[in-house]
Each structure stands twice: as C-alpha cells, then as structure tokens.
Design an enzyme around this catalytic site. Structure first.
Site: not given
Ligand code: GLU
Length: 313
Positions: A69, A72, A197, A249, A267
């Site tokens: 994430s 992102k 993604y 989060y 994650v």
């Molecule tokens: N690729 C992970 C997913 O889509 C990223 C989630 C994350 O790091 O919060 O679940």
C-alpha cells in the site's frame, strides 16, 4: 552542549531497534497474499536520511520487501500529475473510512460507487485506472519509472512471485473492481486495471530507497540533494494530508496522536514516513498488529517522535 540530533539518533537507534523488536512476537505476518507469509517475523530495520544526504540506519536494513500500500501514495501523485485534481476527485473521495483497507462496506452505503479515499484498496484501484498510458504495460511502466526516479534507483523492479501470488488470490479486490466498473468509476477493462494495481503493490524496495522517496515528500516535491523539482508542491500537500488522515489504516488517528507525522504503511510491514523539511524515513517490520501496521515499527516511531519532539501537532 547537546549533540546535534542526527548524532543522537545514530547513537541511540540500535538500542531502540532492539527494544522495539521485542514487540514482533505479539504480531503476525500477512498471509492472505500467500507469498507474504514467508516474510521474516522477527525482522526490524530503519533508515533515515537528512536534507544533506547524511543517513543513519539500524537493524535489518538489508532486507528488501514489496511496497504494497505504500505505492498508493505515489500512484495518487502520478494520477494527479496526469489528470489534475478535478478529474481525480471526481472518482475518489477525500475522507477516512474507519474501516479495514479492503472493506467494501461503505462503497454501497454512502456515495454510491465512489471510494472514500485513494489509500484504501477500492480508491487505489480507481487511481490505477487513471494512470496515463495506451495499455496496462505502458501504465505500469510509467509507475515503475516514477518510483525509480523518486527512489534514485534505476534497478527498482517487481517481485514477480508476490505479484503472481496476489493476482491469483485477490478475489476481494477483484469483486471491488467489478463493483467500481459497474458504477462507472473504472475506466478500461477490470483485469487490465487490476494488473496495474498488483504490479505497483509488488515493487520490491529497501528501507534506504523508501527513505529517499520520503525525503522528496519532506521537501515538498524537491530532491534536496539535487535541487530538482520531481513533484508539484500542491500534489505533495494532498498526498501528505491523506497520509496523515488515512495512511495507517484505521489506526491513523492513534498514530497521529502517538507519532504525529504523515506516514503510509503496507501489509508487507513497510512504513514510509517523514519529518517535514528534515528527514525521509523508511522502515520494515513484517510482524503486523491487529490494524495491519508493523507492530515493532510503530513502537520504534513512537519512541523516536516522542524523544525528539517530532509531532506536527
Ligand atoms: N496489495 C495489497 C492488497 O491489495 C495491498 C494492501 C496493503 O498493503 O494495505 O491487498
């Protein structure tokens, strides 16, 4: 006279890393992406870099890991650079959800089909569809080049094992993407958007490279080591605001109180954070707490921020 801060950090960091590392046994590594379950649960490493390029690191900083994430933040910035604010915020909101990063709950409840923010999965999938390029390959190539530029490492690349592992098991993300498509939020084919993604989530990186990327955000888009503007200031401001309100989060409020810095976790156990105008920080600690953040990493950042009074609030 007290030592300059960087020297104090250098002197104290190894001990703080070892103290925080004790927390690892209370967490778990992510396993819903099967390949991530191989991550070393007891690892903890941190790298800080200042505006003059002087770095300090401690712990397991040789470890590389996937951005997940954390990527992102940068796809949001690239989408803003490609499309401008109005087009981006036509497809994603600006508010925290208070729900899990992969929750679908509010997608249907409130603004129909528009994800709450670009850092939750639904929002980041919508952002992937806004990256400019004639096909998924070109879009992914542009994202990778952007990460290479910001991390100052032309060799940055995907971890194809993690990429395939996620792509093969991402039923929840797939269902969200189809929902977004049905609501007119996604441009293009669902599988093409998801490929962009999954690829950006699987970019393999080190703490030093994350710290270098964070340093650019800490200087409002300018690489202080070269003086070059890599990101318009306004888009860094937007990214840092989302990092503060939604980057950790649904523990973002607690992190703002305990640490008080813009940050984004993933994650894989990575965290990118920064002290504005001063430091870029990259951290890895794959053992996660119940909210999905690195358990030892958060403890270490609390110690650093409280010891050096880094909170912005
Ligand atoms: N690729 C992970 C997913 O889509 C990223 C989630 C994350 O790091 O919060 O679940």
């Amino acid at each position: 006279m007290s030592l300059p801060e960087m020297e104090r950090i250098e002197a104290l960091l190894p001990q703080w890393v070892e103290e925080s590392r004790q927390q690892c046994s209370y967490g778990k590594v992510a396993s819903y992406i099967p390949e991530l379950s191989k991550s070393p649960i007891g690892a903890l490493g941190i790298h800080l870099i200042n505006s003059k390029g002087y770095s300090v690191s401690a712990g397991d900083t040789k470890l590389s890991f996937t951005m997940q994430s954390i990527s992102k933040v940068f796809t949001l910035i690239l989408a803003l650079m490609d499309n401008g604010e109005e087009a981006v915020f036509d497809k994603v909101g600006m508010e925290p959800t208070g729900d899990n990063f992969n929750s679908m709950l509010k997608l249907e409840l409130v603004q129909p089909g528009i994800p709450f923010n670009p850092l939750i999965n639904a929002g980041a999938i919508a952002i992937s569809s806004l990256i400019a390029g004639k096909d998924p390959k070109e879009k992914s190539g542009r994202v990778l080049e952007f990460m290479r530029l910001l991390s100052n490492n032309q060799a940055l690349d995907y971890d194809l094992d993690v990429y395939r592992s996620e792509s093969a098991t991402a039923n929840l993300n797939r269902s969200m993407a189809y929902f977004l498509k049905d609501n007119g939020v996604l441009q293009g084919e669902v599988e093409d958007v998801l490929d962009v993604y999954f690829r950006h989530c699987s970019i393999r990186i080190t703490c030093a490279e994350l710290a270098q990327m964070a340093l650019v955000l800490a200087h409002n888009g300018i690489n202080p080591l070269t003086g070059e503007e890599l990101i318009p200031r306004r888009y860094v401001q937007i990214a840092k605001t989302f990092m503060t309100t939604c980057g950790m989060y649904n523990a973002s409020g607690e992190f703002a109180i305990q640490v008080g810095l813009p940050a984004k976790s993933g994650v894989s156990g990575g965290i990118l954070t920064l002290v504005p105008g001063r430091y870029g920080i990259g951290l890895i600690g794959p053992s996660l707490n119940r909210k999905g953040n690195s358990i030892a990493g958060v403890a270490l950042l609390e110690t650093l921020s409280q010891e050096f009074d880094w909170s912005l609030f």
